[in-house]
Design an enzyme around this catalytic site. Structure first.
Site, PDB file in Angstrom:
ATOM      1  CB  VAL A  71      -0.972  -0.006   1.204  1.00  0.00           C
ATOM      2  CG1 VAL A  71      -0.226   0.257   2.504  1.00  0.00           C
ATOM      3  CG2 VAL A  71      -2.105   0.982   1.008  1.00  0.00           C
ATOM      4  CB  THR A 104      18.649 -11.555   1.389  1.00  0.00           C
ATOM      5  OG1 THR A 104      17.607 -10.900   0.648  1.00  0.00           O
ATOM      6  CG2 THR A 104      19.900 -10.697   1.378  1.00  0.00           C
ATOM      7  CD  GLU A 162      11.141  -9.600  -0.461  1.00  0.00           C
ATOM      8  OE1 GLU A 162      10.536  -8.658  -1.023  1.00  0.00           O
ATOM      9  OE2 GLU A 162      12.278  -9.489   0.057  1.00  0.00           O
ATOM     10  CG  ASP A 185      13.054   2.396  -2.811  1.00  0.00           C
ATOM     11  OD1 ASP A 185      13.425   3.586  -2.891  1.00  0.00           O
ATOM     12  OD2 ASP A 185      12.773   1.841  -1.729  1.00  0.00           O
TER      13      ASP A 185
END
Length: 211
Positions: A71, A104, A162, A185
């Site tokens: 969101v 990761t 994730e 981003d």
């Protein structure tokens, strides 16, 4: 999704804070109440349970596809039906150039999200995935059950939902993979390959929000 019917499902524990918006014909916003969790990690992880439940209870009777997004994002360019497939994931903007051993993934063998060092192909972002409702139900059902199994062992995956999403995609390959332009981003800059930034993270103080 210009030219198509769209439902915007907004999940929140603060229903009264959501403004009533006038939307174009064929579009509607549905605000769905969800529980409050004290830890931001639980807020993030429990979305898999919420999506799993609503897929069966509601979404299968209302839409053909689900696009599940964070969101705290804003649309910066066009996003259309080109993203849709039975199951799709999005390359993580911070990992798309990393070697496999640099991903990761969860490396704790006790976790249901565990991926060995010699396995894996891509690292997917938890903030943009989807597909037809049945496939999204399968994905979220797997992730939620795996989380609950880990919780019973007092184990929590490194990147929460994730991590479980990446485990699922490792053995249930998405039929379409979206480039990082669909989940970017600006803290990562603007590399030459990035011609469009379609969906952008909103800049925020993570410590303030999470604490």
């Amino acid at each position: 999704m210009v030219g198509h019917k769209v439902n915007y499902y907004v999940f929140t524990d603060r229903v009264s804070d959501i403004p009533i918006l006038e939307l174009a014909e064929g579009r509607r916003m549905v605000v769905l109440s969800v529980p409050t969790y004290q830890r931001w990690q639980d807020v993030s992880m429990r979305r898999m349970e919420i999506l799993q439940d609503y897929s069966r209870q509601r979404f299968m009777g209302e839409v053909d596809y689900l696009v599940c997004v964070d969101v705290d994002m804003r649309f910066n360019d066009e996003v259309g039906v080109e993203i849709l497939s039975d199951l799709f994931g999005t390359l993580h903007p911070g990992m798309y150039r990393a070697p496999r051993e640099g991903y990761t993934y969860e490396r704790n063998p006790r976790s249901e999200a565990y991926i060995p060092l010699d396995e894996g192909d891509f690292y997917y972002a938890g903030g943009f995935f989807g597909g037809n409702v049945e496939e999204v139900h399968k994905l979220t059902n797997f992730c939620h059950k795996a989380m609950m199994t880990d919780k019973a062992k007092n184990v929590e995956a490194i990147w929460h939902d994730e991590s479980y999403l990446n485990k699922y995609f490792l053995y249930h390959k998405p039929s379409k993979i979206l480039s990082p332009e669909y989940l970017w981003d600006d803290d990562f800059g603007t590399p030459p390959f990035l011609k469009r930034r379609r969906f952008l993270a909103v800049r925020k103080n993570h410590n303030e929000i999470r604490n």
